[in-house]
Write an enzyme that holds these catalytic residues in place. Structure first.
Site, PDB file in Angstrom:
ATOM      1  N   THR A 108       0.836  -1.210   0.000  1.00 18.09           N
ATOM      2  CA  THR A 108       0.000   0.000   0.000  1.00 18.09           C
ATOM      3  C   THR A 108       0.869   1.257   0.000  1.00 18.09           C
ATOM      4  OG1 THR A 108      -1.581  -1.238   1.319  1.00 18.09           O
ATOM      5  CG2 THR A 108      -1.877   1.149   1.247  1.00 18.09           C
ATOM      6  N   HIS A 147       2.049   1.985  -3.412  1.00 15.86           N
ATOM      7  CA  HIS A 147       1.036   2.701  -4.214  1.00 15.86           C
ATOM      8  C   HIS A 147       1.040   4.192  -3.869  1.00 15.86           C
ATOM      9  CE1 HIS A 147      -0.645  -0.907  -5.909  1.00 15.86           C
ATOM     10  NE2 HIS A 147      -0.887  -1.418  -4.719  1.00 15.86           N
TER      11      HIS A 147
HETATM   12 ZN    ZN Z   1       0.152  -3.173   5.187  1.00 16.51          ZN
END
Ligand code: ZN
Length: 345
Positions: A41, A44
């Site tokens: 994440t 990203h």
């Molecule tokens: Zn994580």
């Protein structure tokens, strides 16, 4: 304090040395972060893809996986005091919706995530509500506790799919897929198959206990190999951990009729998928997996770690001081490192 801030709507993060220490509400705990994990994440958010651009408020401190020590507590906090070593569940909810009140807070309607919707843990201090704080067992080191968030994803997926004495196919052996290999082994999976496009990860998957590791860049003949190994039926369980469109097709083709598919990987966009063949005629069970069950997953994970049943050292590969965050992200993004940690102490 020092912090990694999403300073603009574009690539990268900014390292600042003068971020104010978060203010404490009455029920909040201020934690001095010692180790924090870089997650897919965070990649990203670093790369600022469409998902990040649509979700992340510019200006926040990033990061959601960490271990640390309680520094200060709000006046209404009862369970924690300064000096306690802790981690935290990064999914916050007011606790008032249907799912929070019926044992499923991990899919609460109002979930806010640290490092995504509000300030996170790539900093000297992070502030979370008391109800989200997890005390770390004295024999679990910070490096391992800082990975409890992704490890919890793997534990949640494996436990939800019920793998004991079953043949299991894991599509995608990135950080969480590799963790799922060692967790599935510990949970008594009879046979573990993996597929991925990265030869290095496949090799590691075998070292962690996978029986077969198939290179998905070499066609889909491996689906027949799984059938041959399972009396022609296919794998009992599919754990989808890649989010890659082709893996949804090959994974479901390799799943036996009436099998269970637990889906954790996030496709970047809507994908085309053969519901008729893969789900309806197959009569399979499909589970969406989000986060960690609060707090069942955390207890299960602690038990598995304390029992020495998981191999995590080959997965937690690098630690960099927070100032060297650029090298840390490079190491993670290039695939040279798997779980890469930032160190604040
Ligand atoms: Zn994580």
């Amino acid at each position: 304090m020092r912090a990694l801030v999403k300073h603009h709507a574009g690539e990268g993060l900014e390292f600042v040395g003068d971020r104010p220490i978060p203010e404490l509400g009455p029920l909040d705990v201020l934690i001095r972060v010692t180790k924090a994990g870089i997650c897919g994440t965070d990649r990203h958010i670093w790369q600022w893809d469409d998902w990040a651009a649509g979700r992340i408020p510019v200006g926040i401190v990033t990061g959601h996986e960490f271990a640390g020590v309680v520094e200060r507590v709000g006046p209404a906090v009862r369970l924690f005091s300064p000096g306690r070593r802790v981690s935290a569940e990064g999914h916050l909810t007011a606790g008032l919706d249907y799912n929070s009140r019926t044992g499923n807070a991990h899919i609460a309607r109002d979930t806010k995530i640290i490092g995504i919707d509000r300030d996170g843990c790539f900093a000297d201090y992070v502030c979370v509500p008391e109800s989200n704080v997890w005390p770390i067992h004295e024999s679990i080191p910070d490096e391992v506790a800082a990975a409890f968030d992704p490890l919890g994803n793997a534990v949640h997926t494996v436990m939800a799919a019920d793998v004991s004495a079953k043949s299991v196919l894991i599509t995608g052996v990135g950080i969480i897929g590799l963790m799922a290999v060692t967790v599935a082994k510990a949970a008594g999976a009879a046979r573990i198959f993996c597929s991925d496009v990265d030869a290095r990860r496949l090799k590691l998957a075998k070292e962690l206990g996978a029986d077969e590791a198939f290179d998905a860049t070499e066609g889909d003949g491996w689906i027949d190999e799984i059938r041959r190994a399972t009396r022609g039926e296919g794998a009992d369980v599919l754990l989808e951990m890649s989010g890659a469109e082709p893996a949804f097709d090959t994974g479901f083709r390799a799943l036996r009729n009436g099998g269970t598919a637990a889906l954790l990987g996030l496709p970047a966009k809507s994908l085309s998928f053969d519901f008729t063949q893969h789900i309806i005629f197959k009569g399979c069970k499909v589970l969406g997996i989000n986060g960690r069950k609060m707090w069942e997953t955390w207890y299960q994970m602690e038990q598995l770690v304390l029992a020495g049943r998981l191999q995590l050292e080959p997965i937690i590969t690098h630690t960099f001081p927070i100032e060297h965050y650029e090298r840390a992200f490079e190491t993670m993004i290039s695939g040279e490192g798997i779980k890469v940690l930032l160190s604040m102490d």
